[in-house]
Design a protein around this motif. Structure first.
Motif, short mmCIF file in Angstrom:
data_model
loop_
_atom_site.label_atom_id
_atom_site.label_comp_id
_atom_site.label_asym_id
_atom_site.label_seq_id
_atom_site.Cartn_x
_atom_site.Cartn_y
_atom_site.Cartn_z
N ARG A 81 0.84 -1.20 0.00
CA ARG A 81 0.00 0.00 0.00
C ARG A 81 0.88 1.25 0.00
O ARG A 81 0.59 2.21 -0.70
N MET B 267 -2.93 8.39 3.58
CA MET B 267 -3.09 6.95 3.71
C MET B 267 -4.01 6.53 4.85
O MET B 267 -4.32 5.34 5.00
N PHE C 266 0.77 4.13 -2.95
CA PHE C 266 0.57 5.57 -2.75
C PHE C 266 1.78 6.37 -3.23
O PHE C 266 1.64 7.42 -3.83
#
Lengths: 220, 220
Positions: free
Chosen positions: A22, A47, A26
């Protein structure tokens, strides 16, 4: 030193590993938008994590942030890419030429991370030779020979449950192989085999649970 | 009492919620094989968890095990199904009639858990009316009206990133709606919206990480 570093890496918790892709995602988006640097505060807002969580996660792998500067996006993205091992090419073969297989073979988001399909297999002899996302379908009977003669890093399984055991047996003859499994059963890794089981039903059930509890909260 | 129970339920950790569908999956398999009961020890061996982890997880939802008897498979499966909210029918619509959409619409494993597709949408006007997994494709322009006139529990998004924002805006007019998102970006839920983001790339990157560390271990 090298030894120590390696065994340290192995102690990194599963939760951190689960979050790493993740971060990579991002940071890739920031990089595409030509963002040069980002503070841990901004990154945390983006996030939905706390800034201290981010610092803690990233400290597992090295010192990436600079006080008063934040993180360099391109550098941090590449370093996380190295930790994830996606800085090199992975050769993948697909087994099971159905709709899900087609979606996976055609999806550009894997290719641009270095995951390249080199062959497609199916058990149905009538489909042998048919072009499937630029690959001629090979018959499953030729899998063992293919694995002997060609380098393969990852086997992607989009086959029914009943077909899994035989394929795992064949793949297990090769060391250092990864299985990305979409069949609706957990594959237990053989020695030298790394398995990632994907269960779309599990994700749908989590959605169902969260939908139920959100609805209950709104009724309160 | 009811109030208390509900707010207790909400405190259940994300890690437990993440594991619940897996319990449901293993119990369903045992049930299909007509296993009547199972000890926490056997279940732990099967699932690769410790027996105490299993007892701890399940104690969040009630008292399911009996000393010296273990768990009743059918009962525990049904109770976990209730916790997950899959004891009732969920009406789903699919948006994005591509390969991944087709794989999802045709997969029987969702239907048998009560997740039923009621309509399919696509932005391409040339495909309107085409039959897609037994549903005629509707044009995306008719989505807002469809949502006003029909009950929908879950919107399944298999569209490119750029199409997501508009669809989320339309869906957000409806309260208590779930979004099962396969577009390669995180959707932040609007009020009254429950989102489950699926990132297949994340799963592939985890496989890459584990493959890399397993290979390093074998070299040691």
């Amino acid at each position: 030193m090298e030894e120590r570093k390696r065994s340290d890496e192995r102690k990194i918790s599963k939760a951190v590993i689960r979050r790493l892709p993740r971060y990579y995602r991002f940071l890739s988006e920031l990089y595409e938008r030509e963002t040069e640097r980002i503070s841990s505060k901004e990154l945390s807002r983006l996030m939905g994590l706390t800034a201290s969580q981010i610092r803690q996660d990233l400290n597992n792998f090295g010192e990436f942030g600079l006080q008063g500067y934040g993180y360099n996006v391109a550098y941090l993205k590449d370093e996380i890419g190295k930790v994830l091992g996606i800085n090199k090419v992975h050769r993948m073969i697909l087994i099971g030429a159905g709709n899900l297989g087609q979606a996976i073979v055609k999806y550009g988001g894997f290719t641009n991370k270095g995951f390249i399909f080199t062959a497609v297999f199916d058990y149905n002899p009538n489909r042998t030779g048919e072009i499937f996302g630029s690959h001629p379908i090979r018959h499953l009977d030729t899998l063992a020979q293919y694995l002997e003669e060609n380098p393969v890093d990852v086997v992607v399984l989009t086959v029914p449950k009943r077909a899994v055991a035989d394929i795992v047996k064949i793949a297990s003859r090769r060391r250092n192989i990864g299985i990305w499994n979409f069949a609706s059963m957990d594959i237990k890794p053989e020695p030298g085999m790394t398995v990632e089981n994907v269960h779309l039903s599990d994700s749908l059930m989590r959605l169902s649970y969260n939908l139920k509890t959100d609805r209950e909260m709104q009724r309160d």
